[in-house]
Write an enzyme that holds these catalytic residues in place. Structure first.
Site, mmCIF file in Angstrom:
data_model
loop_
_atom_site.group_PDB
_atom_site.id
_atom_site.type_symbol
_atom_site.label_atom_id
_atom_site.label_comp_id
_atom_site.label_asym_id
_atom_site.label_seq_id
_atom_site.Cartn_x
_atom_site.Cartn_y
_atom_site.Cartn_z
ATOM 1 C CB SER A 79 28.030 48.168 3.155
ATOM 2 O OG SER A 79 26.776 47.566 3.408
ATOM 3 C CE1 TYR B 10 26.358 51.806 6.632
ATOM 4 C CE2 TYR B 10 25.502 50.426 4.868
ATOM 5 C CZ TYR B 10 26.337 50.590 5.956
ATOM 6 O OH TYR B 10 27.141 49.560 6.380
ATOM 7 C CE LYS C 46 29.653 51.733 5.145
ATOM 8 N NZ LYS C 46 30.958 51.563 5.794
HETATM 9 P P1 NAD Z 1 29.741 48.873 15.314
HETATM 10 O O1 NAD Z 1 28.752 49.942 15.581
HETATM 11 O O2 NAD Z 1 29.744 47.629 16.112
HETATM 12 O O3 NAD Z 1 31.237 49.475 15.370
HETATM 13 C C1 NAD Z 1 31.542 50.699 14.770
HETATM 14 C C2 NAD Z 1 32.587 51.407 15.619
HETATM 15 O O4 NAD Z 1 32.928 52.622 14.948
HETATM 16 C C3 NAD Z 1 32.073 51.800 17.009
HETATM 17 O O5 NAD Z 1 32.991 51.394 18.005
HETATM 18 C C4 NAD Z 1 31.948 53.311 16.939
HETATM 19 O O6 NAD Z 1 32.189 53.969 18.177
HETATM 20 C C5 NAD Z 1 33.009 53.658 15.909
HETATM 21 N N1 NAD Z 1 32.741 54.955 15.286
HETATM 22 C C6 NAD Z 1 31.541 55.405 14.813
HETATM 23 N N2 NAD Z 1 31.682 56.642 14.342
HETATM 24 C C7 NAD Z 1 32.989 56.981 14.501
HETATM 25 C C8 NAD Z 1 33.741 58.149 14.215
HETATM 26 N N3 NAD Z 1 33.164 59.237 13.668
HETATM 27 N N4 NAD Z 1 35.053 58.152 14.504
HETATM 28 C C9 NAD Z 1 35.651 57.076 15.085
HETATM 29 N N5 NAD Z 1 34.971 55.946 15.395
HETATM 30 C C10 NAD Z 1 33.665 55.909 15.109
HETATM 31 O O7 NAD Z 1 29.553 48.526 13.771
HETATM 32 P P2 NAD Z 1 30.166 47.373 12.857
HETATM 33 O O8 NAD Z 1 29.046 46.518 12.438
HETATM 34 O O9 NAD Z 1 31.385 46.801 13.435
HETATM 35 O O10 NAD Z 1 30.552 48.258 11.582
HETATM 36 C C11 NAD Z 1 31.887 48.498 11.191
HETATM 37 C C12 NAD Z 1 31.875 48.914 9.744
HETATM 38 O O11 NAD Z 1 31.335 47.845 8.960
HETATM 39 C C13 NAD Z 1 31.040 50.146 9.416
HETATM 40 O O12 NAD Z 1 31.683 50.916 8.440
HETATM 41 C C14 NAD Z 1 29.779 49.547 8.853
HETATM 42 O O13 NAD Z 1 29.098 50.425 7.990
HETATM 43 C C15 NAD Z 1 30.330 48.358 8.114
HETATM 44 N N6 NAD Z 1 29.382 47.305 7.836
HETATM 45 C C16 NAD Z 1 28.845 46.557 8.821
HETATM 46 C C17 NAD Z 1 27.957 45.557 8.489
HETATM 47 C C18 NAD Z 1 27.344 44.671 9.531
HETATM 48 O O14 NAD Z 1 26.463 43.891 9.164
HETATM 49 N N7 NAD Z 1 27.742 44.732 10.770
HETATM 50 C C19 NAD Z 1 27.607 45.323 7.160
HETATM 51 C C20 NAD Z 1 28.183 46.121 6.184
HETATM 52 C C21 NAD Z 1 29.078 47.085 6.520
#
Ligand code: NAD
Length: 260
Positions: free
Chosen positions: A145, A158, A162
């Site tokens: 991230s 976080y 990360k």
């Molecule tokens: P999201 O919440 O839409 O999707 C995350 C998915 O992970 C969900 O379906 C959830 O059920 C699943 N999950 C959570 N904990 C879990 C576990 N212990 N075991 C199995 N599955 C699990 O979030 P997203 O935005 O798609 O995020 C995906 C990744 O991207 C994450 O690692 C997040 O930190 C990272 N990220 C997202 C953003 C953003 O802006 N969306 C920015 C930086 C990093």
């Protein structure tokens, strides 16, 4: 050209957001998919979306908790039993956790976030890398991230997890390059997914959409990223076109991280 014909790709967090977007991208190009998530309904929804785009897509679902080593062994073993190999691994599941000042950041919340975001990524690499080394090929993309390469604030768990993902990426990349395996990380900025919506609700409550506008007003591109933009990047990084890209962390954030 279909970059994923006869390729097998595992995606954790495949039930939502970035995981689902990447799944759609690689499925379009022929990948056989194993989607992993805690949330079974979300997995079924992802499968339905992928099959709606291509009724011939191959999509297997494994409900597992990435923070649980046994759950990780289960999805890796399932993939090997089903398909015999792993070409690509999007090690992506993660949670944000409750936002708080460091002094108010409880240890339970800290441990909860770290156990999913850091232990989950570590377990995933531990079991997938063993298979990729045996095969002599494979590509891993870990989801870090902007919060893993810069300070964002109010996110002790976080930030620690990360930044840890970045460290794990560099460490394993150095170890496994010699076996034909590459390990890279992406550092997304704010991409509009259910996670970011929940985060904005923590900041802005009912006025979360206003909070969102304020948030992106400091982004050089003045907007949120789209999940499919991340999906395109991940598909490239998992494909053979990116075989010589190793041990890097690629921001996808509209330039946001350079403003800190
Ligand atoms: P999201 O919440 O839409 O999707 C995350 C998915 O992970 C969900 O379906 C959830 O059920 C699943 N999950 C959570 N904990 C879990 C576990 N212990 N075991 C199995 N599955 C699990 O979030 P997203 O935005 O798609 O995020 C995906 C990744 O991207 C994450 O690692 C997040 O930190 C990272 N990220 C997202 C953003 C953003 O802006 N969306 C920015 C930086 C990093």
């Amino acid at each position: 050209m279909k970059r994923f014909e006869e390729k097998v790709v595992i995606i954790t967090g495949g039930g939502s957001g970035l995981g689902r977007a990447a799944a759609l991208e690689v499925a379009k190009e022929g990948a056989k998919l194993v989607l992993v998530d805690l949330n079974n309904d979300a997995l079924e929804e992802s499968k339905a979306v992928i099959l709606a785009a291509d009724p011939n897509a191959v999509v297997e679902l494994v409900q597992a908790n990435v923070a649980d080593e046994e759950g990780v062994k289960k999805y890796v073993q399932f993939t090997i039993d089903q398909f015999g190999k792993i070409d690509g691994f999007f090690n992506n599941a993660g949670i944000e956790g409750k936002q708080n000042l460091t002094e108010d950041f409880g240890i339970d919340e800290f441990n909860r976030v770290v156990s999913v975001n850091l232990n989950g990524v570590f377990f995933g690499m531990k079991y997938v890398l063993k298979e990729m080394k045996r095969q002599g090929f494979g590509s891993i993309v870990n989801t870090a991230s902007v919060g893993g390469i810069r300070g964002v604030g109010n996110q002790s768990g976080y930030a620690a997890s990360k930044h840890g993902v970045v460290g794990l990426t560099r460490n394993s990349a150095i170890e496994y390059g010699q076996f034909g395996v590459s390990v890279k990380a992406i550092a997304p900025g704010a991409i509009m997914t259910p996670m970011v919506e929940a985060s904005l609700k923590q900041i802005g409550g009912d006025n979360w959409e206003e909070a969102g506008k304020e948030f992106v007003s400091v982004n050089p591109m003045k907007r949120f990223g789209k999940p499919e933009e991340v999906g395109h990047l991940v598909a490239f990084l998992l494909s053979n076109q990116a075989d010589f890209i190793n041990a890097v962390v690629i921001p996808i954030d509209g330039g946001q991280s350079y403003k800190y």
